[in-house]
Design an enzyme around this catalytic site. Structure first.
Site, PDB file in Angstrom:
ATOM      1  N   ARG A 179     -11.605   5.549  10.706  1.00 46.30           N
ATOM      2  CA  ARG A 179     -11.056   4.194  10.684  1.00 46.30           C
ATOM      3  C   ARG A 179     -12.092   3.175  10.231  1.00 46.30           C
ATOM      4  NH1 ARG A 179      -6.654   1.054   9.912  1.00 46.30           N
ATOM      5  NH2 ARG A 179      -6.681  -0.824  11.221  1.00 46.30           N
ATOM      6  N   SER A 199       0.841  -1.187   0.000  1.00 42.33           N
ATOM      7  CA  SER A 199       0.000   0.000   0.000  1.00 42.33           C
ATOM      8  C   SER A 199       0.886   1.250   0.000  1.00 42.33           C
ATOM      9  CB  SER A 199      -0.970  -0.054   1.187  1.00 42.33           C
ATOM     10  OG  SER A 199      -2.008   0.875   1.031  1.00 42.33           O
ATOM     11  N   ASP A 229      -8.643  -7.218  -4.240  1.00 44.04           N
ATOM     12  CA  ASP A 229      -8.366  -5.879  -3.721  1.00 44.04           C
ATOM     13  C   ASP A 229      -9.064  -4.852  -4.603  1.00 44.04           C
ATOM     14  OD1 ASP A 229      -7.341  -3.496  -2.766  1.00 44.04           O
ATOM     15  OD2 ASP A 229      -5.230  -3.994  -3.136  1.00 44.04           O
ATOM     16  N   HIS A 237      -7.759  -5.832   0.162  1.00 45.25           N
ATOM     17  CA  HIS A 237      -6.521  -5.064   0.290  1.00 45.25           C
ATOM     18  C   HIS A 237      -5.665  -5.554   1.449  1.00 45.25           C
ATOM     19  CE1 HIS A 237      -3.971  -1.614  -0.489  1.00 45.25           C
ATOM     20  NE2 HIS A 237      -4.074  -1.212   0.759  1.00 45.25           N
ATOM     21  N   ASP A 238      -6.286  -5.977   2.521  1.00 41.07           N
ATOM     22  CA  ASP A 238      -5.540  -6.454   3.697  1.00 41.07           C
ATOM     23  C   ASP A 238      -4.785  -7.752   3.438  1.00 41.07           C
ATOM     24  OD1 ASP A 238      -5.802  -4.468   5.539  1.00 41.07           O
ATOM     25  OD2 ASP A 238      -7.306  -5.472   6.774  1.00 41.07           O
TER      26      ASP A 238
END
Length: 380
Positions: free
Chosen positions: A225, A155, A320, A353-354
């Protein structure tokens, strides 16, 4: 039983820029002093050729591997860094620093401005990914390393590795760029804009001087968040984790309190984030991503690639949607057009994405194989 950890580690701190030799930012501002928190794992070889720099993402920190006394609370990339792991500390000397603008030991908006005796707040100067790289390069020089074997990051971390290879052609043996982008899309900028609006619109933000006022924009930061975390997961991973299950009940309660498991999960993510992150750092580091445009100067990019010999591993994940594979393919296209040596893989994963933070076998095998070849050929 998993691969062993690097064990107990300590965060170190060093002042890299002083009033007599400040950090000159792309904005023209001068910043000093600049203190940097960092950790190292493994041992630097006699020729100082086996250093690997880990560049962390938006909300990471210097504590990438090992533990600070509790083995059950390892660093954020502990499954990736250590003996026998993709970044193998039996072979590599690994460095990870908290970013400029951070809030875990490196100078940032929550630091005290020595000229006023007050926290910087929004008076902290804006900075760029190139400025982040300047600090990394200063730390590497401080440690007596001229040419890191590789810079590795996911990222925002991948953006730093890419920018480093362009800013200092030939200084990196390799750049491992994982689920990153050469420039954010309008959609990505929009997500960050909403997150910043939540923080800055919190009544406790106090125009950025919340530390001086003794307040914290916790509601805004938690909301930011929660929003961001949705973008880090795929729809499939959320379906598997939560579906439409009700939290602690067999039937809906038909109200506006938390009812679904996914709501409870997001509230937990927001609340736990408050314990480790600063709202000002979130504002600045999301903004640095917005302005990032690695290939904005095509002629400059071509010159940098022609002058350097950095090898690239570019990885994406098929689920992602925050930085989908098209972002990685664009990086590969430009690097390849410039004559760079590029390896590209799209890794299957249901986790979005994680995925770059998780122990996905094909992903880990790909990085391990690349690093093994790099070590054999550049640091034999």
């Amino acid at each position: 039983m998993g691969a062993p950890s690097v064990g107990r580690v300590e965060t170190q701190r060093v002042v890299l820029f002083t009033p007599g030799a400040p950090l000159r930012l792309d904005s023209g501002a001068a910043l000093a002093p600049v203190e940097v928190a960092y950790e190292t794992y493994g041992r630097l070889d006699a020729r100082r050729e086996n250093a690997v720099v880990i560049c962390h993402a938006l909300t990471g920190d210097a504590h990438a591997a090992g533990h600070h006394g509790d083995p059950d609370r390892p660093g954020w990339w502990d499954n990736f860094i250590g003996p026998g792991k993709p970044i193998d500390t039996d072979r590599f000397f690994v460095i990870c620093a908290n970013l400029l603008g951070g809030c875990q030991g490196t100078t940032g908006p929550s630091s005290v401005d020595p000229s006023t005796g007050r926290p910087y707040g929004l008076r902290f100067p804006l900075f760029t990914v190139s400025d982040l790289v300047r600090v990394h390069r200063a730390l590497v020089r401080h440690l007596g390393i001229e040419r890191p074997l590789a810079a590795v990051g996911g990222s925002l971390g991948g953006m730093q590795a890419l920018q480093w290879s362009l800013d200092a052609p030939g200084e990196l043996g390799a750049a491992v760029v994982i689920c990153a982008s050469s420039r954010l899309s309008a959609q990505n900028i929009a997500f960050s804009a909403v997150a910043r609006e939540a923080i800055m619109g919190d009544p406790d933000f106090n125009g950025g001087d919340y530390l001086e006022a003794g307040t914290r924009p916790d509601r805004g930061l938690a909301t930011a968040r929660m929003l961001a975390h949705i973008t880090y997961l795929s729809e499939e991973s959320m379906r598997r984790k939560f579906g439409r299950r009700i939290q602690d009940a067999d039937a809906p309660r038909f109200g506006f309190d938390v009812d679904f498991e996914v709501e409870s999960y997001l509230q937990h993510q927001g609340a736990s984030f408050l314990k480790r992150f600063d709202a000002g750092s979130y504002l600045y580091l999301t903004r640095v991503m917005d302005y990032f445009d690695a290939f904005a100067d095509p002629a400059g990019t071509s010159r940098a690639l022609a002058a350097g010999d950095t090898r690239y591993l570019v990885l994406s994940f098929d689920s992602d949607w925050r930085f989908d594979t098209a972002h990685s393919r664009e990086i590969v296209r430009v690097l390849s057009a410039g004559g760079a040596h590029v390896t590209f893989r799209e890794i299957p994963s249901p986790h979005g994405h994680d995925s770059f933070l998780l122990e996905i076998p094909e992903y880990h095998r790909t990085v391990a194989g690349f690093m093994d070849r790099l070590h054999r050929e550049l640091a034999p």
